[in-house]
Motif scaffolding. Structure first.
Motif, PDB file in Angstrom:
ATOM      1  N   GLU A 134      -1.194  -5.529  -1.743  1.00 31.64           N
ATOM      2  CA  GLU A 134      -0.285  -6.664  -1.542  1.00 31.64           C
ATOM      3  C   GLU A 134      -1.026  -7.981  -1.727  1.00 31.64           C
ATOM      4  N   ALA A 135      -2.261  -8.046  -1.237  1.00 34.98           N
ATOM      5  CA  ALA A 135      -3.066  -9.267  -1.403  1.00 34.98           C
ATOM      6  C   ALA A 135      -3.373  -9.512  -2.875  1.00 34.98           C
ATOM      7  N   ARG A 161      -1.523  -8.707  -5.389  1.00 34.05           N
ATOM      8  CA  ARG A 161      -0.289  -9.188  -6.021  1.00 34.05           C
ATOM      9  C   ARG A 161      -0.050 -10.655  -5.675  1.00 34.05           C
ATOM     10  N   GLU A 162      -0.301 -11.034  -4.435  1.00 32.17           N
ATOM     11  CA  GLU A 162      -0.142 -12.431  -4.032  1.00 32.17           C
ATOM     12  C   GLU A 162      -1.079 -13.355  -4.808  1.00 32.17           C
ATOM     13  N   GLN A 163      -2.223 -12.790  -5.230  1.00 31.27           N
ATOM     14  CA  GLN A 163      -3.194 -13.552  -6.003  1.00 31.27           C
ATOM     15  C   GLN A 163      -2.899 -13.521  -7.492  1.00 31.27           C
ATOM     16  N   GLY A 164      -1.806 -12.871  -7.879  1.00 25.99           N
ATOM     17  CA  GLY A 164      -1.441 -12.794  -9.278  1.00 25.99           C
ATOM     18  C   GLY A 164      -2.183 -11.727 -10.045  1.00 25.99           C
ATOM     19  N   ALA A 165      -2.800 -10.797  -9.351  1.00 23.77           N
ATOM     20  CA  ALA A 165      -3.593  -9.758 -10.020  1.00 23.77           C
ATOM     21  C   ALA A 165      -3.135  -8.376  -9.575  1.00 23.77           C
ATOM     22  N   GLY A 166      -1.837  -8.212  -9.423  1.00 22.99           N
ATOM     23  CA  GLY A 166      -1.324  -6.958  -8.903  1.00 22.99           C
ATOM     24  C   GLY A 166      -1.321  -5.840  -9.919  1.00 22.99           C
ATOM     25  N   ASN A 167      -1.213  -4.620  -9.426  1.00 25.83           N
ATOM     26  CA  ASN A 167      -1.098  -3.421 -10.241  1.00 25.83           C
ATOM     27  C   ASN A 167       0.099  -2.656  -9.707  1.00 25.83           C
ATOM     28  N   SER A 168       1.265  -2.868 -10.320  1.00 26.01           N
ATOM     29  CA  SER A 168       2.499  -2.300  -9.779  1.00 26.01           C
ATOM     30  C   SER A 168       2.487  -0.787  -9.673  1.00 26.01           C
ATOM     31  N   MET A 198       3.028   0.947  -6.053  1.00 25.40           N
ATOM     32  CA  MET A 198       4.177   1.809  -5.778  1.00 25.40           C
ATOM     33  C   MET A 198       3.719   3.177  -5.282  1.00 25.40           C
ATOM     34  N   ARG A 199       2.662   3.703  -5.869  1.00 26.20           N
ATOM     35  CA  ARG A 199       2.150   4.997  -5.438  1.00 26.20           C
ATOM     36  C   ARG A 199       1.641   4.940  -4.003  1.00 26.20           C
ATOM     37  N   VAL A 200       0.904   3.899  -3.660  1.00 29.75           N
ATOM     38  CA  VAL A 200       0.391   3.791  -2.295  1.00 29.75           C
ATOM     39  C   VAL A 200       1.540   3.681  -1.297  1.00 29.75           C
ATOM     40  N   TYR A 201       2.564   2.916  -1.642  1.00 31.91           N
ATOM     41  CA  TYR A 201       3.735   2.837  -0.763  1.00 31.91           C
ATOM     42  C   TYR A 201       4.373   4.212  -0.583  1.00 31.91           C
ATOM     43  N   LEU A 202       4.443   4.991  -1.661  1.00 33.63           N
ATOM     44  CA  LEU A 202       5.009   6.331  -1.559  1.00 33.63           C
ATOM     45  C   LEU A 202       4.185   7.200  -0.620  1.00 33.63           C
ATOM     46  N   TYR A 203       2.861   7.173  -0.771  1.00 28.01           N
ATOM     47  CA  TYR A 203       2.007   7.995   0.086  1.00 28.01           C
ATOM     48  C   TYR A 203       2.101   7.541   1.544  1.00 28.01           C
ATOM     49  N   LYS A 204       2.235   6.237   1.747  1.00 29.14           N
ATOM     50  CA  LYS A 204       2.420   5.742   3.115  1.00 29.14           C
ATOM     51  C   LYS A 204       3.714   6.289   3.699  1.00 29.14           C
TER      52      LYS A 204
END
Length: 428
Positions: free
Chosen positions: A123-124, A126-133, A137-143
């Motif tokens: 999330e950090a 992505r906030e910095q403009g360097a996200g990897n969608s 998404m995968r990490v959110y799924l595993y969470k």
């Protein structure tokens, strides 16, 4: 059949290393990948490897916690030499000192912490403009998977931050873990997943909503009104994105040294195996000779259960774990219809499920609720749903003894175990 998890190393000190090696040794431009430190995770290039590490941690946690859970149900029974499996088999589920639930607890806690930590880091980025969608998404799924598993399988749990102890969630608050899981899924869906990842996330959303409603039926147990209607809209949305027999699985792979602990106990150590309800065993009683459980309408051995058990045995310690499936979506829809008195809807959805196995359509030949119960037992076999179903439908494992908590206090699940009690001063 859809498989996502490719595997990784089996201990925390190597989970991240394996994830980095999987994507290339120069991913973080370090001279020696064996010298990776936590600061390296501040590099946005670490997003993919973090997702891989979280994936492996969750897969391993499920393989350990499904073992005591499944033995405590009527799916598995103790046939070996370790008495603690027998304790679980007899329905003594709540003993904090049981060596196998105690063994599983740290792996589950580790996976929970890792998915939370990596979600924050991504999330950090992505906030910095360097996200990897895709990685996020995968990490959110595993969470979502690990939070749902904890809510499904434990009566209480602690949310700690490595060396900083956290207090127990509290039995009355365990349902809020489904909310955490749902939040993670919704964050992933907001990032615009496509294909099989979208189907898996939508399926998890339906499972979470339905799972929380089931949790409410077993806290306390409500056998008078056990059916739930929650999750139907989510299940329909998921089915629209799924192949007919879609299965999202945690895949175990010898090439990456990630084995399924529970499968190893069944197929290698022979500590427990499938109960006589489902199979005929050999003379020693510790191996499957053949699957015998019949479909209640056609009378033939149920094709899907036969596939699941035979594959589980054949793959030995690398048998996969199904997390969510199109079959479960049909079951959620069928239950919702039955709960609402919609017999036409129930018939439609249960027959959509039966058609996957070439079974005769249901047209009132048997009791609808019993057909739902047995359809759930077969199509969700070894997926961590059975204990709650036994409780809410007023059933019991034939191995449970009359004095066991599973009988005297139905609704009992796994506890906070000794390893956490002794290490965490906030656990009384």
């Amino acid at each position: 059949m859809n498989r996502w998890i490719k595997g990784a190393a089996p201990v925390l000190s190597t989970l991240l290393l394996a994830a980095f090696l999987w994507t290339g040794c120069d991913i973080l431009d370090v001279e020696n990948p064996n010298n990776l430190i936590e600061d390296d995770l501040n590099n946005p290039a670490a997003a993919g490897p973090m997702a891989n590490g979280a994936e492996a941690a969750v897969a391993r946690a499920l393989s350990f916690v499904y073992a005591p859970y499944s033995v405590a149900t009527d799916e598995m029974t103790w046939v070996g030499s370790r008495d603690a499996w027998g304790q679980l088999d007899n329905g003594v589920i709540d003993f904090p000192g049981n060596e196998f639930s105690d063994q599983a607890y740290p792996y589950v806690g580790e996976a929970r912490w890792m998915t939370d930590e990596f979600a924050k880091r991504l999330e950090a980025f992505r906030e910095q403009g360097a996200g990897n969608s895709p990685a996020q998404m995968r990490v959110y799924l595993y969470k979502a998977i690990i939070y749902t598993t904890i809510a499904d399988m434990f009566d209480d749990f602690t949310i700690s931050d490595r060396t900083e102890p956290g207090p127990p969630v509290g039995p009355q608050n365990m349902g809020t873990l489904y909310d955490e899981a749902l939040s993670a899924v919704n964050k992933a869906l907001a990032l615009g997943p496509t294909g099989e990842l979208e189907a898996a996330l939508l399926g998890m959303k339906a499972r979470i909503v339905h799972g929380k409603a089931v949790w409410q039926k077993v806290n306390p147990v409500d056998t008078a009104n056990p059916l739930v209607s929650a999750g139907a809209a989510e299940a329909a949305a998921a089915l629209a994105k799924m192949d007919p027999d879609f299965r999202y699985q945690m895949v175990f792979d010898g090439g990456f040294q990630l084995a399924n602990y529970m499968a190893s106990e069944v197929n290698n150590r022979l500590e427990f195996t499938f109960t006589d309800t489902w199979v005929r065993r050999n003379a020693a009683g510790n191996k499957v000779e053949e699957v015998t459980y019949p479909d209640m309408i056609d009378g033939v051995v149920h094709p899907y259960l036969q596939e699941v058990i035979e594959t589980y045995v054949a793959e030995r310690e690398y048998s996969d774990i199904t997390v969510v499936s199109a079959r479960e979506m049909h079951l959620i829809l069928a239950e919702a219809a039955l709960a609402g008195g919609d017999m036409n809807g129930f018939t439609t959805h249960i027959n959509n499920l039966r058609a996957l196995d070439g079974l005769s359509p249901y047209s009132g030949q048997v009791d609808a609720r019993q057909l739902l119960i047995e359809s759930r037992a077969v199509n969700l076999f070894l997926q961590g749903r059975r204990l709650a179903d036994l409780y809410r439908f007023g059933l019991r494992s034939p191995e449970w003894v009359d004095t066991a908590p599973a009988v005297t206090r139905p609704g009992t699940f796994l506890p906070i175990t000794r390893i956490e009690i002794e290490a965490n001063p906030l656990v009384q």
